[in-house]
Design a protein around this motif. Structure first.
Motif, mmCIF file in Angstrom:
data_model
loop_
_atom_site.group_PDB
_atom_site.id
_atom_site.type_symbol
_atom_site.label_atom_id
_atom_site.label_comp_id
_atom_site.label_asym_id
_atom_site.label_seq_id
_atom_site.Cartn_x
_atom_site.Cartn_y
_atom_site.Cartn_z
ATOM 1 N N VAL A 119 -11.162 2.110 -5.065
ATOM 2 C CA VAL A 119 -12.176 2.739 -3.873
ATOM 3 C C VAL A 119 -13.351 1.655 -3.842
ATOM 4 O O VAL A 119 -14.009 1.421 -5.058
ATOM 5 N N GLU A 162 -6.433 12.579 -4.065
ATOM 6 C CA GLU A 162 -7.654 12.802 -3.300
ATOM 7 C C GLU A 162 -8.489 13.594 -3.999
ATOM 8 O O GLU A 162 -10.041 13.253 -3.672
ATOM 9 N N ARG A 167 -14.631 3.946 1.002
ATOM 10 C CA ARG A 167 -13.489 3.403 1.565
ATOM 11 C C ARG A 167 -12.439 3.160 0.509
ATOM 12 O O ARG A 167 -12.525 2.646 -0.409
ATOM 13 N N THR A 168 -11.170 3.469 0.966
ATOM 14 C CA THR A 168 -9.863 3.248 -0.297
ATOM 15 C C THR A 168 -9.561 1.966 0.093
ATOM 16 O O THR A 168 -9.006 1.716 1.526
ATOM 17 N N SER A 224 -0.783 9.802 -0.770
ATOM 18 C CA SER A 224 -2.138 10.091 -0.481
ATOM 19 C C SER A 224 -2.175 11.500 0.137
ATOM 20 O O SER A 224 -0.891 11.803 0.025
ATOM 21 N N LYS A 227 -10.485 11.202 -6.182
ATOM 22 C CA LYS A 227 -11.189 10.292 -5.529
ATOM 23 C C LYS A 227 -12.625 10.889 -4.967
ATOM 24 O O LYS A 227 -13.772 10.557 -4.794
ATOM 25 N N GLY A 252 -3.784 1.466 -2.585
ATOM 26 C CA GLY A 252 -3.180 2.240 -3.640
ATOM 27 C C GLY A 252 -1.572 1.695 -4.242
ATOM 28 O O GLY A 252 -1.128 0.945 -3.165
ATOM 29 N N SER A 274 0.771 -1.202 0.217
ATOM 30 C CA SER A 274 -0.183 -0.232 0.046
ATOM 31 C C SER A 274 0.635 1.177 -0.033
ATOM 32 O O SER A 274 1.899 1.142 0.424
ATOM 33 N N HIS A 297 -5.657 4.371 -6.876
ATOM 34 C CA HIS A 297 -6.244 4.112 -5.712
ATOM 35 C C HIS A 297 -7.586 3.237 -6.250
ATOM 36 O O HIS A 297 -8.265 3.640 -6.995
ATOM 37 N N SER A 319 -6.187 -6.689 -3.221
ATOM 38 C CA SER A 319 -7.489 -6.382 -2.260
ATOM 39 C C SER A 319 -8.320 -7.736 -2.318
ATOM 40 O O SER A 319 -9.546 -7.335 -1.505
#
Length: 601
Positions: free
Chosen positions: A207, A557, A213-214, A104, A560, A217, A98, A205, A267
């Motif tokens: 999501v 960010e 929620r992330t 981030s 996102k 990444g 990550s 990233h 993930s």
């Protein structure tokens, strides 16, 4: 050409006989540990050769890995060259996990109203009495709500209805368009990606759009670097050779595909599809990602081919598992959607007093909120902060000196990973220059005072003087690690571009640095610097350090936020319309400020 299959991601790329696996992995956009930058010093780029034809192990590999590991199939990517088709495994210890906080960033909260929503629908089956078409049967079950269908959704609809016993889940893009139809109830899974395409790095990233929620990444170097470190080199390549434009598009989209695969595997969503993506980047990266002609960006008045937002199927872009992609608007020729995302993430446009945002990178975006309006410009700062053109420069990874303090002949430093140093990160270069200035060893023109320290000496090339930060017996390479006047000259050019951009915007607004009440420093590099040292060398305005907020990668960010909130998309459109672009080359103030900014301090 030979096929190289990379497990566990099942990525297949082509390589040429004699090409290093290191370069093939980089080109494919597969993230992996490479603390020494492929110089055969760290032994971290371990791979397992499953099958295929590669060069024999080198003495360096045997020394770093040991004979037992080499005999079991382990090799170093930087030392191994292909001689035919190869299948390899990137083992767990070599994978990049990550993202750290530098990749981030700070982001304000926003109401959750994702760009794609999922909806479960029970559909009335057609009958002989009511032989409705499948799409009409579905629409009739929505109680009058009108939706359009994407072609992929129409292709999926008949099978999904029948496999799901006339219960299906719709993925609805921006409240009006069905982009996916799945049998049964799949509402719990609604994945999206945010992508920041930088000149140096590509960050992705993953999501959960249902919760915001992330999930993970990853990042990779932008493989377009083969066409040059900076955007000017890539523009020139695209103009000189039409094939280069398509190649750069393919390189970056291939990297995003591979990063997405990595995220899905790591993930636990290996077989999943991505419903939506939001992609941001500077205007050149934006055009190259889309394969759009960059002629307008290459010559004055430096205008983009288009600036409006785009909504495109992922397949049309070469993105394998992404249904729809949103590209926010770009602001101008050299202020892109990444700067817009920065502004949205920190809420710069909501400030009611003068405030500044500086996103430091190979191409540095600067946005000034005057308290009444937003002014923006772009400074070509180059790759020096990432180690480019610096003799012992390197990216901020294990083995890089991260911070430095100098008092005369006494040097104290910290190294990422707590190992012996092998190079110098950009943050440490700034620290070193600030300390050398304070110690009187370096003057404001970037030259050493010759007799000020026993560590000052003539460089090996004989053209410059240099300061020895780390002697060879302390370093991980056995070489002295130095900072030379040539290195400092590169730093002066980079910092002058940024500082003069800031000063130009302030003068356009009739303000001075003392009127600023907040300075946001964005970007991965900006997160690692010491603001007081950046101010000491003149990179940032000389203000109270408490006013400086290091906010990390706010571009990802902001992307996102737009992925997760339709309100943020609407807000970004308003900001893009209202932001005023200042072209530095046309500003009457810039040249004067640049000349002054070349001095250190």
């Amino acid at each position: 050409m030979a096929d190289v299959v990379i497990e566990p991601y099942n990525i297949r790329v082509s390589g040429e006989a004699g090409e290093r696996l290191y370069d093939i992995l980089k080109r494919a956009g597969v993230p992996f540990r490479t603390e020494c930058g492929g110089r055969g010093l760290c032994g971290k780029c371990r791979l397992i050769i499953r099958s295929g034809n590669v060069t024999p192990p080198t003495e360096r590999e045997i020394r770093l890995l040991g004979e037992d590991l080499v005999e079991s199939g382990y090799r170093l990517a930087c030392q191994t060259r292909i001689q035919g088709a190869v299948r390899l495994l990137v083992p767990l210890e070599t994978r990049v996990g990550s993202l750290s906080v530098a990749y981030s960033g700070l982001a304000r909260s926003a109401p959750l109203s994702p760009i794609v929503r999922k909806r479960l629908v029970d559909v009335q089956q057609p009958s002989l009495e009511k032989p409705l078409a499948d799409a009409d049967s579905l629409l009739a079950s929505l109680n009058g709500e009108r939706l359009d269908f994407g072609v992929e959704a129409l292709r999926e609809l008949p099978r999904a209805l029948r496999r799901g016993s006339w219960r299906v889940t719709l993925s609805i893009w921006r409240g009006s368009r069905v982009i996916r139809v799945e049998p049964g109830d799949t509402t719990p899974e609604n994945l999206g990606i945010a992508v920041d395409v930088g000149t140096t790095k590509v960050v992705v990233h993953l999501v959960d759009m249902n919760t915001g929620r992330t999930l993970g990444g990853v990042f990779s170097e932008n493989p377009q670097v083969v066409y040059g470190d900076d955007i000017i080199s890539r523009l020139r390549a695209a103009l000189d050779n039409p094939k280069a434009l398509e190649d750069m598009r393919r390189l970056v989209t291939g990297t995003v595909n591979n990063l997405v695969r990595t995220l899905l595997v790591d993930s636990g969503f290996a077989s999943s599809e991505i419903n939506a993506g939001v992609v941001v980047g500077n205007t050149v990266m934006h055009h190259l990602f889309l394969g759009v002609d960059v002629s307008g960006l290459s010559f004055s008045p430096f205008v983009p081919s288009f600036a409006r937002p785009l909504e495109l199927p992922g397949a049309s872009l070469g993105l394998e598992s992404v249904r729809m992609v949103y590209f926010p608007p770009v602001v101008a020729g050299y202020v892109g959607s990444d700067a817009l995302a920065d502004v949205i993430a920190v809420g710069l446009h909501l400030e009611d007093s003068p405030s500044l945002l500086v996103d430091i990178g190979t191409n540095t975006e600067i946005v000034l909120n005057t308290g009444k309006e937003l002014l923006a410009c772009s400074a070509p700062s180059g790759p020096a902060f990432e180690g480019g053109h610096i003799k012992y420069g390197m990216k901020a990874m294990t083995g890089a000196i991260a911070s430095v303090s100098i008092e005369g002949d006494v040097v104290q430093y910290s190294v990422i990973g707590g190992v012996k140093p092998i190079g110098l990160a950009g943050s440490a270069l700034i620290d070193a220059v600030a300390s050398l200035l304070d110690s009187g060893i370096l003057n404001e023109r970037g030259f050493f005072n010759r007799d000020s320290s026993r560590r000052v000496r003539k460089s090996g090339e004989g053209e410059w003087y240099e300061y020895v930060l780390v002697y060879g017996e302390e370093s991980g390479t056995g070489e002295d690690i130095t900072v030379s006047e040539k290195d400092i000259s590169e730093l002066r050019l980079a910092k002058a571009a940024i500082a003069s951009g800031v000063r130009t915007l302030l003068e356009h607004a009739g303000l001075d640095a003392g009127s600023l009440e907040k300075i946001y420093v964005a970007g991965s590099f900006g997160y690692s610097i010491r603001p007081e040292n950046a101010a000491r060398i003149g990179l940032l305005p000389d203000v109270d350090p408490s006013l400086v907020k290091q906010v990390g990668n706010t571009a990802i960010e902001g992307a996102k936020l737009m992925l997760l909130s339709e309100d943020m998309i609407a807000e970004a459109l308003r900001v893009a319309r209202e932001m005023k672009y200042v072209e530095l080359s046309a500003s009457p103030y810039f040249r004067r400020h640049f000349a002054k900014s070349l001095r250190l301090g």
